[in-house]
Write an enzyme that holds these catalytic residues in place. Structure first.
Site, PDB file in Angstrom:
ATOM      1  N   LYS A  78       0.756  -1.095   0.025  1.00 51.06           N
ATOM      2  CA  LYS A  78      -0.087  -0.028  -0.143  1.00 51.06           C
ATOM      3  C   LYS A  78       0.948   1.173   0.016  1.00 51.06           C
ATOM      4  CE  LYS A  78      -3.922   1.875   2.607  1.00 51.06           C
ATOM      5  NZ  LYS A  78      -4.943   1.490   3.869  1.00 51.06           N
ATOM      6  N   SER A 153      -9.722   1.525   2.495  1.00 49.10           N
ATOM      7  CA  SER A 153      -8.934   2.075   1.716  1.00 49.10           C
ATOM      8  C   SER A 153      -7.987   1.511   1.110  1.00 49.10           C
ATOM      9  CB  SER A 153      -8.313   3.397   2.489  1.00 49.10           C
ATOM     10  OG  SER A 153      -7.576   2.855   3.631  1.00 49.10           O
ATOM     11  N   SER A 177      -9.963  -0.905   6.995  1.00 46.42           N
ATOM     12  CA  SER A 177      -9.476  -0.829   5.721  1.00 46.42           C
ATOM     13  C   SER A 177      -8.964  -2.085   4.985  1.00 46.42           C
ATOM     14  CB  SER A 177      -8.713   0.542   5.733  1.00 46.42           C
ATOM     15  OG  SER A 177      -9.335   1.446   5.406  1.00 46.42           O
TER      16      SER A 177
HETATM   17  N1  GLN Z   1     -13.558   3.644   5.928  1.00 44.81           N
HETATM   18  C1  GLN Z   1     -12.653   3.981   7.000  1.00 44.81           C
HETATM   19  C2  GLN Z   1     -12.717   5.562   7.042  1.00 44.81           C
HETATM   20  O1  GLN Z   1     -12.880   6.040   5.922  1.00 44.81           O
HETATM   21  C3  GLN Z   1     -11.250   3.517   6.737  1.00 44.81           C
HETATM   22  C4  GLN Z   1     -10.354   3.996   7.313  1.00 44.81           C
HETATM   23  C5  GLN Z   1      -9.011   3.006   7.298  1.00 44.81           C
HETATM   24  O2  GLN Z   1      -9.303   1.824   7.848  1.00 44.81           O
HETATM   25  N2  GLN Z   1      -7.993   3.482   6.701  1.00 44.81           N
HETATM   26  O3  GLN Z   1     -11.980   6.336   7.827  1.00 44.81           O
END
Ligand code: GLN
Length: 475
Positions: A78, A153, A177
């Site tokens: 990532k 994400s 995420s």
């Molecule tokens: N959907 C979560 C957010 O938007 C994802 C965050 C994450 O785990 N990086 O905060």
């Protein structure tokens, strides 16, 4: 021809040991799929030109007898995990040309094992999102259905793995995420105990929540990656020391009592998702597991607490991107310092990042700190207590991973709250710091993956692997 579809880390390792193929052949097979598919999927933002060189180096370890299970295994990383000398943009324009000056600890460890880093993957900007649509570098498509999102994400890593553009992948979780994209792409995703894997060298979103998290095509793959990367790291102030880990570890295997917080199933849970969940429960019952109802009364406020605590931490973490020290700068176009800050940040950050910086600054400001931030911290503590109390009576907590299946590209972008609701089942594990694993649990009528998710007490990852492997047999 290497059968990439059915390849796992263990199978690849066996073949590399036996000499059925070389590290270079394995990497070249993946580079070929990347060439064929990445244009459409946009899973990778960059494929490293030294991937084949890394494979050749890895091969030497099979000759000299120093190969480990991860030697020669291709990884997608990532874009918020630092690799020395490579760009790490966190999916943001503000870090477009930022080159990391050191390796994150997890990268250092992967390099030590001789893993091959194939490239960096697309993500929601600064990991803010559930669909990989907030990236400054375009959306990523779900290989299961390319008109749909891969989740987020860490959607680039998920799409790369699900589309056979890599054999293994790392993402990060702040709140779901890795588990949510695992669910949308039909993968296994493990969110480890907070403090199990080092956060050193991760571009921070919410420090008290962030955790590097592996994706796998099967439970065993996530277990192998977890075992290789889970360790105390003195570079990370929140890394848990060995004595504490050992004390908290699962004392026994054969854990068989599952708690289900049915009261969290409110409107918004898709009918088919709920049906699939019930079928999965039946399978566990048949396999001799005991299923009981549990109550986590404050868990219904998980998202409310998360969307205060996380933006607070985001607003602090992102203040360092000021147009002076890192990345994008408007300093050549303006003539005073204030405008450098305003223009660099105003143009460098996307809409979602700006929204969260504003929210976070607000909840931390004088007068609102106690009303919002402090209250959210108290709710978080309550949730943690309730989760810990539940584990006095059950070994696992089970829910669907996400209330819905992968949605269409473009959907939910105008409705942040609908997007935030994707995290409804993920948030309790992140807030409580306990580990959680997402497991594929079937296919919907429109051919999209379902997923269920187990939580276990801190450092009980072994129990998660055990129940996960059991589910792979009975599902
Ligand atoms: N959907 C979560 C957010 O938007 C994802 C965050 C994450 O785990 N990086 O905060």
């Amino acid at each position: 021809m290497i059968d990439l579809k059915n390849l796992t880390i263990e199978k690849a390792h066996e073949s590399l040991v036996k000499g059925e193929f070389t590290c270079k052949e394995l990497v070249e097979a993946y580079l070929k799929t990347i060439t064929e598919k990445n244009k459409e999927l946009n899973a990778y933002l960059e494929v490293y030109s030294d991937a084949v060189f890394q494979a050749e180096e890895a091969q030497k370890r099979f000759t000299n007898g120093t190969a480990t299970i991860l030697t020669g295994i291709p990884f997608a990383i990532k874009d918020n995990i630092l690799i020395e000398g490579k760009i790490a943009s966190a999916g943001s324009k503000i870090l477009e040309n930022y080159k990391a000056s050191y390796d994150a600890t997890v990268i250092k460890d992967l390099k030590k094992e001789g893993a091959v880093l194939l490239g960096r993957t697309n993500m929601d900007e600064f990991a803010m999102g559930s669909s990989t649509q907030t990236s400054a570098y375009g959306v990523t498509r779900n290989p299961v259905d390319t008109f749909r999102v891969p989740g987020g994400s860490s959607g680039g890593s998920a799409a790369a793995l699900a589309g056979d553009l890599t054999l293994a992948a790392l993402g990060t979780e702040t709140c779901g995420s890795v588990r949510e994209p695992s669910a949308f792409c039909g993968l296994v995703g493990l969110k480890p105990t907070y403090g199990a894997l080092s956060r050193h060298g991760i571009i921070a979103m919410g420090n008290s929540l962030d955790q590097v998290s592996p994706f796998g095509k099967c439970v065993r793959d996530t277990e192998i990656i977890f075992n290789s990367l889970s360790r105390y790291d003195k570079e990370d102030g929140t890394s848990v020391p060995d004595v504490v880990r050992n004390k908290m570890k699962a004392a026994h295997s054969g854990a068989k009592k599952i708690g289900v917080p049915w009261h969290l199933f409110k409107e918004g849970v898709d009918k088919e998702v709920e049906e699939n969940f019930k079928q999965s429960l039946e399978k566990f019952k048949k396999a001799g597991y005991e299923i009981v109802d549990i109550e986590l009364p404050h868990a219904q406020y998980s998202l409310a607490a998360y969307y205060i605590i996380m933006p607070a931490e985001v607003s602090t973490n992102l203040s360092r991107f000021d147009g002076i020290r890192y990345g994008y700068s408007a300093n050549k176009e303006v003539d005073n310092l204030k405008d450098v800050y305003m223009k660099s940040r105003g143009r460098g950050f996307g809409k979602e990042a700006r929204r969260r910086i504003l929210l976070g600054t607000y909840v931390l400001s004088h007068g609102y700190y106690d009303a919002y931030y402090n209250k959210a911290l108290k709710v978080r503590e309550k949730i943690r207590e309730e989760v810990m109390n539940a584990f006095k009576n059950v070994d696992y907590i089970l829910t669907p991973t996400v209330p819905i299946t992968a949605f269409k590209l473009g959907e939910k972008m105008d409705d942040p709250v609908a997007m935030y609701l994707c995290d409804i089942f993920s948030a309790p594990a992140n807030l409580a710091g306990v580990p959680s694993i997402a497991l594929p649990s079937g296919i919907s009528s429109n051919k999209l993956p379902f997923s269920i998710q187990f939580m276990a007490p801190h450092f009980h990852e072994n129990n998660l692997f055990e129940v996960g492997k059991k589910f792979e047999e009975i599902r």
